[in-house]
Design a protein around this motif. Structure first.
Motif, PDB file in Angstrom:
ATOM      1  N   ARG A   1      -2.975   0.784  -4.026  1.00 12.69           N
ATOM      2  CA  ARG A   1      -2.619  -0.616  -3.787  1.00 12.69           C
ATOM      3  C   ARG A   1      -1.969  -1.212  -5.029  1.00 12.69           C
ATOM      4  O   ARG A   1      -2.418  -0.969  -6.151  1.00 12.69           O
ATOM      5  CB  ARG A   1      -3.873  -1.408  -3.419  1.00 12.69           C
ATOM      6  CG  ARG A   1      -3.601  -2.862  -3.008  1.00 12.69           C
ATOM      7  CD  ARG A   1      -4.866  -3.590  -2.548  1.00 12.69           C
ATOM      8  NE  ARG A   1      -5.713  -3.970  -3.681  1.00 12.69           N
ATOM      9  CZ  ARG A   1      -6.906  -3.474  -3.912  1.00 12.69           C
ATOM     10  NH1 ARG A   1      -7.418  -2.547  -3.102  1.00 12.69           N
ATOM     11  NH2 ARG A   1      -7.616  -3.888  -4.957  1.00 12.69           N
TER      12      ARG A   1
ATOM     13  N   TYR B   1       0.837  -1.207   0.000  1.00 12.28           N
ATOM     14  CA  TYR B   1       0.000   0.000   0.000  1.00 12.28           C
ATOM     15  C   TYR B   1       0.869   1.253   0.000  1.00 12.28           C
ATOM     16  O   TYR B   1       2.000   1.247   0.515  1.00 12.28           O
ATOM     17  CB  TYR B   1      -0.894   0.044   1.237  1.00 12.28           C
ATOM     18  CG  TYR B   1      -2.029  -0.933   1.214  1.00 12.28           C
ATOM     19  CD1 TYR B   1      -3.218  -0.643   0.557  1.00 12.28           C
ATOM     20  CD2 TYR B   1      -1.918  -2.170   1.861  1.00 12.28           C
ATOM     21  CE1 TYR B   1      -4.276  -1.548   0.535  1.00 12.28           C
ATOM     22  CE2 TYR B   1      -2.969  -3.083   1.839  1.00 12.28           C
ATOM     23  CZ  TYR B   1      -4.146  -2.759   1.182  1.00 12.28           C
ATOM     24  OH  TYR B   1      -5.183  -3.650   1.154  1.00 12.28           O
TER      25      TYR B   1
ATOM     26  N   ASN C   1      -5.966   5.429  -0.219  1.00 10.93           N
ATOM     27  CA  ASN C   1      -4.636   4.888  -0.491  1.00 10.93           C
ATOM     28  C   ASN C   1      -4.557   4.304  -1.896  1.00 10.93           C
ATOM     29  O   ASN C   1      -5.545   4.279  -2.641  1.00 10.93           O
ATOM     30  CB  ASN C   1      -4.298   3.797   0.535  1.00 10.93           C
ATOM     31  CG  ASN C   1      -4.242   4.328   1.946  1.00 10.93           C
ATOM     32  OD1 ASN C   1      -3.715   5.409   2.191  1.00 10.93           O
ATOM     33  ND2 ASN C   1      -4.807   3.580   2.886  1.00 10.93           N
TER      34      ASN C   1
END
Length: 263
Positions: A60, A18, A58
């Protein structure tokens, strides 16, 4: 763009797959221009085949979490009329898409070419008449770019195929290749005992079936069979696609340490 792919991958690995939005922006901002903001570059990364997705606030890296068996692999082989992409061109492309141990799609095409050296014809069996009415380079490359999607790029001696295609894509305005790369020679060296690792030798010694050497689709199909065999010999600690990619280029010392840490 290769620098941003590499830097992002290292950052994702340091952070368990991440990246926070600020961390992502710090990395890509170094590679943006007046015409490419961080948001635009995100879409360019995806379009290039780099496996990045948004996850809430976020980002990924999909390959960090995808089990390697469930991953899509685009196994590719190309034939060219020379070794340097600056002065040569594609004459044939063959590819198979593999997932869960099955071939789920295929792509093959000759490529229009006006110059065909005699020695290339002797190696490949492809003659100038095969290429006269073939699709143009931009047509074949555009279709191949779509076929690749965000699959792992697999080839035997992948640096050649990857580099040649990357140059060709860029030349025709299709951007760079962002797909992560797996070389079947590297993986075979770590999973199969053999005197030599050329595709023709492995195909014969491992009895991988009918194989017409130096023809793109046949070479791609044989490489896919080799890939399946290497998967059978992976150590238990290789579970995800990212672990597979790292294992394929790992040193003997790194593999020993990893094996001992999992005892």
């Amino acid at each position: 763009m290769q620098k941003v792919y590499d830097e992002l991958t290292l950052a994702f690995r340091r952070n368990e797959g991440y990246l926070s939005a600020p961390s992502y922006r710090r990395i890509v901002k170094k590679h943006t221009t007046l015409f490419e903001g961080t948001d635009t570059l995100f879409f360019l990364l995806q379009a290039a085949g780099y496996p990045i997705v948004e996850d809430g606030e976020n980002y990924r890296l999909e390959s960090f979490f995808t089990p390697y068996a469930e991953q899509k692999y685009c196994v590719i082989d190309i034939e060219t009329n020379g070794s340097k992409p600056e002065t040569a061109q594609l004459i044939e492309v063959g590819a198979v898409m593999v997932q869960n141990g099955e071939i789920i799609d295929r792509f093959e095409s000759f490529v229009e070419c006006a110059f065909m050296p005699e020695y290339i014809s002797k190696i490949t069996g492809i003659i100038p008449e095969d290429l006269i009415d073939a699709p143009s380079r931009v047509e074949v490359l555009t279709k191949l770019r779509t076929f690749l999607d965000d699959a792992i790029f697999v080839a035997h001696n992948a640096n050649f195929d990857y580099g040649f295609l990357n140059h060709s894509f860029d030349r025709f305005g299709l951007g760079s290749i962002g797909n992560q790369k797996l070389c079947s020679i590297d993986l075979a060296r770590r999973t199969i005992e053999s005197e030599r690792y050329g595709l023709a030798y492995l195909s014969e010694s491992l009895e991988l079936g009918d194989h017409v050497h130096h023809r793109a689709f046949s070479d791609a199909l044989t490489t896919a069979k080799l890939l399946a065999l290497t998967f059978q010999n992976l150590p238990p600690y290789v579970q995800t696609t990212d672990e597979l990619l790292r294992f394929s280029i790992s040193s003997r010392r790194e593999r020993t340490l990893q094996k001992n840490s999992n005892i």
